[in-house]
Design a protein around this motif. Sequence first.
Motif, short mmCIF file in Angstrom:
data_model
loop_
_atom_site.label_atom_id
_atom_site.label_comp_id
_atom_site.label_asym_id
_atom_site.label_seq_id
_atom_site.Cartn_x
_atom_site.Cartn_y
_atom_site.Cartn_z
N PHE B 85 0.85 -1.20 0.00
CA PHE B 85 0.00 0.00 0.00
C PHE B 85 0.88 1.25 0.00
CE2 PHE B 85 -4.32 -1.21 2.15
CZ PHE B 85 -4.53 -2.16 1.17
N ARG B 86 0.49 2.23 -0.79
CA ARG B 86 1.12 3.54 -0.75
C ARG B 86 0.01 4.56 -0.98
NH1 ARG B 86 6.49 5.25 -0.77
NH2 ARG B 86 7.62 3.30 -0.91
N ASN B 87 -0.29 5.39 0.01
CA ASN B 87 -1.36 6.37 -0.08
C ASN B 87 -2.69 5.75 -0.51
OD1 ASN B 87 0.14 8.75 0.64
ND2 ASN B 87 1.20 8.51 -1.33
N VAL B 88 -3.10 4.75 0.21
CA VAL B 88 -4.38 4.09 -0.07
C VAL B 88 -5.45 4.64 0.87
CG1 VAL B 88 -5.63 1.90 -0.05
CG2 VAL B 88 -3.29 1.99 -0.95
N GLU B 89 -6.51 5.21 0.29
CA GLU B 89 -7.63 5.70 1.10
C GLU B 89 -8.41 4.52 1.65
OE1 GLU B 89 -9.87 9.06 0.72
OE2 GLU B 89 -9.19 9.57 -1.31
N LEU B 90 -8.67 4.53 2.94
CA LEU B 90 -9.43 3.44 3.54
C LEU B 90 -10.75 3.95 4.10
CD1 LEU B 90 -6.41 1.71 5.34
CD2 LEU B 90 -7.70 0.78 3.42
N LYS B 91 -10.69 5.04 4.86
CA LYS B 91 -11.89 5.56 5.54
C LYS B 91 -13.01 5.88 4.53
CE LYS B 91 -13.24 9.47 8.55
NZ LYS B 91 -13.60 8.82 9.82
N ARG B 92 -12.67 6.68 3.52
CA ARG B 92 -13.70 7.17 2.60
C ARG B 92 -14.43 6.05 1.85
NH1 ARG B 92 -12.76 12.66 -0.64
NH2 ARG B 92 -10.87 11.57 -1.22
N PRO B 93 -13.72 5.14 1.15
CA PRO B 93 -14.45 4.09 0.41
C PRO B 93 -15.27 3.19 1.34
CG PRO B 93 -12.08 3.68 0.37
CD PRO B 93 -12.27 5.06 0.91
N LEU B 94 -14.75 2.93 2.55
CA LEU B 94 -15.49 2.08 3.48
C LEU B 94 -16.75 2.79 3.98
CD1 LEU B 94 -12.56 0.47 5.53
CD2 LEU B 94 -14.03 -0.67 3.85
N GLU B 95 -16.62 4.08 4.32
CA GLU B 95 -17.80 4.82 4.80
C GLU B 95 -18.85 4.93 3.69
OE1 GLU B 95 -16.45 8.52 6.58
OE2 GLU B 95 -16.26 7.52 8.53
N ASN B 96 -18.39 5.15 2.46
CA ASN B 96 -19.33 5.24 1.33
C ASN B 96 -20.09 3.94 1.14
OD1 ASN B 96 -18.63 7.86 0.83
ND2 ASN B 96 -17.22 7.39 -0.86
N ALA B 97 -19.38 2.82 1.25
CA ALA B 97 -20.01 1.53 0.98
C ALA B 97 -20.86 1.05 2.15
CB ALA B 97 -18.95 0.48 0.66
N LEU B 98 -20.47 1.39 3.37
CA LEU B 98 -21.13 0.83 4.54
C LEU B 98 -22.10 1.80 5.22
CD1 LEU B 98 -17.96 -0.89 6.12
CD2 LEU B 98 -19.89 -2.09 5.04
N SER B 99 -21.95 3.10 4.92
CA SER B 99 -22.76 4.13 5.58
C SER B 99 -22.67 4.04 7.11
CB SER B 99 -24.23 4.06 5.14
OG SER B 99 -24.31 4.11 3.74
N ILE B 100 -21.47 3.78 7.60
CA ILE B 100 -21.17 3.73 9.04
C ILE B 100 -19.88 4.52 9.23
CG2 ILE B 100 -20.78 2.21 11.04
CD1 ILE B 100 -21.59 -0.16 9.29
N PRO B 101 -19.71 5.24 10.36
CA PRO B 101 -18.42 5.91 10.60
C PRO B 101 -17.29 4.88 10.70
CG PRO B 101 -20.08 6.64 12.18
CD PRO B 101 -20.69 5.51 11.43
N VAL B 102 -16.18 5.17 10.01
CA VAL B 102 -15.02 4.28 10.02
C VAL B 102 -13.81 5.05 10.55
CG1 VAL B 102 -13.43 2.92 8.59
CG2 VAL B 102 -15.89 2.94 8.06
N PHE B 103 -13.06 4.44 11.46
CA PHE B 103 -11.86 5.05 12.02
C PHE B 103 -10.67 4.13 11.79
CE2 PHE B 103 -15.58 6.44 14.37
CZ PHE B 103 -15.49 7.82 14.24
N VAL B 104 -9.59 4.71 11.27
CA VAL B 104 -8.43 3.90 10.90
C VAL B 104 -7.27 4.21 11.85
CG1 VAL B 104 -6.89 3.24 9.00
CG2 VAL B 104 -9.22 4.04 8.51
N GLU B 105 -6.54 3.19 12.21
CA GLU B 105 -5.41 3.37 13.13
C GLU B 105 -4.32 2.36 12.79
OE1 GLU B 105 -3.17 4.83 15.05
OE2 GLU B 105 -4.77 5.69 16.30
N ASN B 106 -3.11 2.69 13.15
CA ASN B 106 -1.99 1.75 13.03
C ASN B 106 -2.24 0.52 13.92
OD1 ASN B 106 0.55 1.08 14.88
ND2 ASN B 106 1.24 1.24 12.76
N ASP B 107 -1.81 -0.66 13.49
CA ASP B 107 -2.17 -1.89 14.21
C ASP B 107 -1.61 -1.96 15.63
OD1 ASP B 107 0.36 -2.23 13.23
OD2 ASP B 107 0.00 -4.18 12.30
N VAL B 108 -0.36 -1.50 15.82
CA VAL B 108 0.20 -1.59 17.18
C VAL B 108 -0.48 -0.57 18.10
CG1 VAL B 108 2.30 -1.61 18.57
CG2 VAL B 108 2.42 -2.31 16.19
N ASN B 109 -0.75 0.62 17.57
CA ASN B 109 -1.50 1.61 18.36
C ASN B 109 -2.87 1.07 18.75
OD1 ASN B 109 0.42 3.59 18.43
ND2 ASN B 109 -0.46 4.85 16.81
N ALA B 110 -3.54 0.42 17.79
CA ALA B 110 -4.87 -0.13 18.08
C ALA B 110 -4.78 -1.22 19.14
CB ALA B 110 -5.50 -0.70 16.80
#
Lengths: 319, 319
Positions: B85-110
């Motif tokens: 992955f390089r500059n891959v949008e995750l929040k926007r396409p997921l929110e558009n498809a699911l109509s739910i708020p999506v929050f993205v975080e680094n795996d170790v932080n999460a």
Amino acid sequence: MEIYAGVDLGGTNIEVALTDGTGKVMTHRTHPTEADLGSARVIDNIIGTVKEISGGREIKAVGLCSPGIIDVKKGVCIFAGNLNFRNVELKRPLENALSIPVFVENDVNAAALGEWRFGAGRGTDNFILVMLGTGVGAGVIADGRLIHGRSNATAEIGHTIVEKDGLFCNCGGRGCLEMYSSATGIVRMMKQYLMKGNYSSVTADIQGDWDRLTAAMIAQKAAAGDKLSQQVIREAAEYLGVALVNYVNTFNPEMVAIGGGVAKAGDILTQPVKEFISSRAMEVQANDVSVVLSSLGEDAGTIGAAAVAIESIKTVKDL
Amino acid sequence: MEIYAGVDLGGTNIEVALTDGTGKVMTHRTHPTEADLGSARVIDNIIGTVKEISGGREIKAVGLCSPGIIDVKKGVCIFAGNLNFRNVELKRPLENALSIPVFVENDVNAAALGEWRFGAGRGTDNFILVMLGTGVGAGVIADGRLIHGRSNATAEIGHTIVEKDGLFCNCGGRGCLEMYSSATGIVRMMKQYLMKGNYSSVTADIQGDWDRLTAAMIAQKAAAGDKLSQQVIREAAEYLGVALVNYVNTFNPEMVAIGGGVAKAGDILTQPVKEFISSRAMEVQANDVSVVLSSLGEDAGTIGAAAVAIESIKTVKDL
């Protein structure tokens, strides 16, 4: 205009400044601490100096910075060796006497807050101030907040390990940064090189009396081209580099500012630190950070203390 | 009851769990990541798996954790090597498809957030999770907040320096913790001892094929009394101790939790780490901290992702 008082409580003197809401110093006063006369006397001296400097003007809040370990919430100095303080209440007696909100903070944390709000760190969200003097301390602003930890004992960069099996330190640890990059550490390193027989032009100045050696003298000689002094400053800078790479990879800050007496060495110190961080920190973090000298100078203590008052009053309003 | 989805995006699999507001896993599903088919396919796989697992139930928010460097505000994966992955949008396409708020975080932080809210770190304000696997990472909660820094590239404890002039690391640095205390580092250290002619009972198991050596095997042998394996684990623990002393003196936390594959070594690893911290950290900080194993186990990834959703929704409400 809102007026704030910043009180910098030191082992020798109490420095008090009145500032406006932007940390600009309007007036300044000094009074002996008289720590040897006990904590009640010290508190009386603070009260007297604040009353005197205010001259009847309304002060919005008082920020007080003290060395040692501070309970920020209660405004108590848990321990400060050079004040001979142990569990000394500061906030309560000052608020009672002055009828103004008083906020207490550790001195290095306060300096970091001041430098962040009103000095080199303005406009950043992630900022580190390192103070290099006889000791080495730091204050860290992470995501727009000064970090405090469980007991307000954070950012002890001077006691992070830069040499795993290094010199024993009076903190009980070994290989602490403070043993290598403080003024004391720099003088020790120079003495060791001289004892081995190395030549340095400092020897002419101290005339065989090694107790007259100071870090300032070594920095000066380094700037004037003395090779051994340059070597010593470079080593101190590399050890500082190790500790700062660790902080840069940990806090991903926009800026690291270096202050305190040793920072007067200027580029001779900061240049190798910058090079070390460029070559050893992770790419993203190294690109994000700039390393600068702190900018508040002589007034850093009182401006830092005033910044504590200004920030704390803001937080109280927000609640 | 409010339901949250936690999505743990890994190089091989997408793990999705539904949890309640306390991080309790209700149901769990796995789908191949298929990173080799491109980021659009990966996103489709996430969307499909979340829709499938929800089964029509209302999901309050989705938390997604991804390896690599994440722009948390924009919900973009800036870079993740193992996902290509390089500059891959995750929040926007997921929110558009699911109509739910999506929050993205680094795996170790999460994982740190999950362990803090719902695992070993419950009730603390200052908490550090260190993950020891093939790499070494950490997440830090300081004064009740996960720290992010300028580019969400904080707490890279694996790339803090534990040996000033140590082994060269692929991060561009030298002497990084990851070179000594990761699974890879432990295996390397064992191979070096074996090459020098030292005896260990691991040699019988690997039958001369040193490529079969694993950190788990070494930990097992150490527990069974093999002296060389004990020596290797102790050295790895000491280096981890150096990095943790630095974190303890910097963050003054109530708790450090150790997770990841290497943590399965248990007491053999944690005991010398605890001893190192007791003997080398500053007094106040050493007294404040306890060192424990992480507690969420297999579900750490998805619970961590769900914790991101739960915490973020709370913050949005607070604003």
